[in-house]
Write a protein that holds these residues in place. Structure first.
Motif, PDB file in Angstrom:
ATOM      1  N   ARG A  90       0.848  -1.195   0.000  1.00 42.75           N
ATOM      2  CA  ARG A  90       0.000   0.000   0.000  1.00 42.75           C
ATOM      3  C   ARG A  90       0.881   1.241   0.000  1.00 42.75           C
ATOM      4  O   ARG A  90       2.089   1.177   0.221  1.00 42.75           O
ATOM      5  N   THR A  91       0.296   2.402  -0.224  1.00 46.33           N
ATOM      6  CA  THR A  91       1.032   3.660  -0.290  1.00 46.33           C
ATOM      7  C   THR A  91       0.888   4.433   1.015  1.00 46.33           C
ATOM      8  O   THR A  91      -0.215   4.608   1.516  1.00 46.33           O
ATOM      9  N   SER A  93       1.755   8.051   3.043  1.00 49.69           N
ATOM     10  CA  SER A  93       2.065   9.471   2.866  1.00 49.69           C
ATOM     11  C   SER A  93       2.195  10.111   4.234  1.00 49.69           C
ATOM     12  O   SER A  93       1.381   9.855   5.115  1.00 49.69           O
ATOM     13  N   THR A 103       5.952  10.276   0.052  1.00 49.09           N
ATOM     14  CA  THR A 103       4.977   9.262  -0.331  1.00 49.09           C
ATOM     15  C   THR A 103       5.745   8.085  -0.916  1.00 49.09           C
ATOM     16  O   THR A 103       6.705   8.281  -1.650  1.00 49.09           O
ATOM     17  N   GLY A 104       5.338   6.873  -0.580  1.00 52.39           N
ATOM     18  CA  GLY A 104       6.000   5.698  -1.137  1.00 52.39           C
ATOM     19  C   GLY A 104       5.250   4.432  -0.804  1.00 52.39           C
ATOM     20  O   GLY A 104       4.401   4.400   0.079  1.00 52.39           O
ATOM     21  N   LYS A 105       5.599   3.378  -1.552  1.00 52.66           N
ATOM     22  CA  LYS A 105       4.995   2.072  -1.318  1.00 52.66           C
ATOM     23  C   LYS A 105       5.671   1.395  -0.139  1.00 52.66           C
ATOM     24  O   LYS A 105       6.883   1.450   0.021  1.00 52.66           O
ATOM     25  N   LEU A 120       9.628   1.928   3.496  1.00 48.36           N
ATOM     26  CA  LEU A 120       9.169   2.193   2.138  1.00 48.36           C
ATOM     27  C   LEU A 120      10.169   1.621   1.137  1.00 48.36           C
ATOM     28  O   LEU A 120      11.308   1.298   1.486  1.00 48.36           O
ATOM     29  N   GLU A 121       9.760   1.484  -0.127  1.00 47.75           N
ATOM     30  CA  GLU A 121      10.651   0.963  -1.161  1.00 47.75           C
ATOM     31  C   GLU A 121      11.896   1.815  -1.321  1.00 47.75           C
ATOM     32  O   GLU A 121      12.949   1.324  -1.709  1.00 47.75           O
ATOM     33  N   SER A 135      -2.966   4.496   1.867  1.00 50.25           N
ATOM     34  CA  SER A 135      -4.013   4.376   0.835  1.00 50.25           C
ATOM     35  C   SER A 135      -3.690   3.234  -0.108  1.00 50.25           C
ATOM     36  O   SER A 135      -2.647   2.682  -0.124  1.00 50.25           O
TER      37      SER A 135
END
Length: 135
Positions: A90-91, A93, A103-105, A120-121, A135
């Motif tokens: 999911r993302t 933020s 923001t990142g996956k 995050l990635e 999200s």
């Protein structure tokens, strides 16, 4: 989706244990007190048997409460892991203290003492809690 259940549950637990610890003794303290009372009672005037049974019932209640709390802690940990697993991919933020928005996956999530941390990635690690949007 805002994720802050782990921190909220931990905070509520800390508040409860702090409040109750000022008014009550723990299981081990109660057991030590009961044993000390039994050792030091007057042999010519022993403790009333109904009072003794009442104390044993209290001891049993305290033991059950301790076991219930341990099982609840396990349940909360399992629930946190299930929620964390659902966040992967999911993302996320958030805005850091300097005002930079990121923001990142989410690549991975791990549980720590104070809650959960997402990686995050991009390699950025963020503590999941207030101010994080998923999200």
């Amino acid at each position: 989706m805002i994720v802050n259940g782990v921190d909220a549950a931990k905070s509520a637990t800390n508040t409860t244990s702090t409040t109750s610890s000022t008014n009550m003794i723990d299981y081990n303290g109660f057991l030590q007190l009961l044993i000390a009372q039994m050792r030091n009672q007057d042999p010519t005037n022993p403790t009333d048997s109904t009072e003794y049974m009442s104390q044993l019932a209290q001891l049993s209640s305290v033991e059950q409460a301790v076991q219930t709390n341990a099982k609840l802690d396990t349940l909360l940990s399992t629930s946190a892991m299930s929620q964390a697993e659902g966040l992967i991919g999911r993302t996320a933020s958030f805005t850091d203290e300097s005002g930079t928005s990121t923001t990142g996956k989410i690549k991975e999530v791990y549980i720590i003492q104070g809650g959960a941390v997402a990686t995050l990635e991009s390699g950025v690690k963020v503590s999941l809690g207030p101010g994080i949007t998923i999200s």
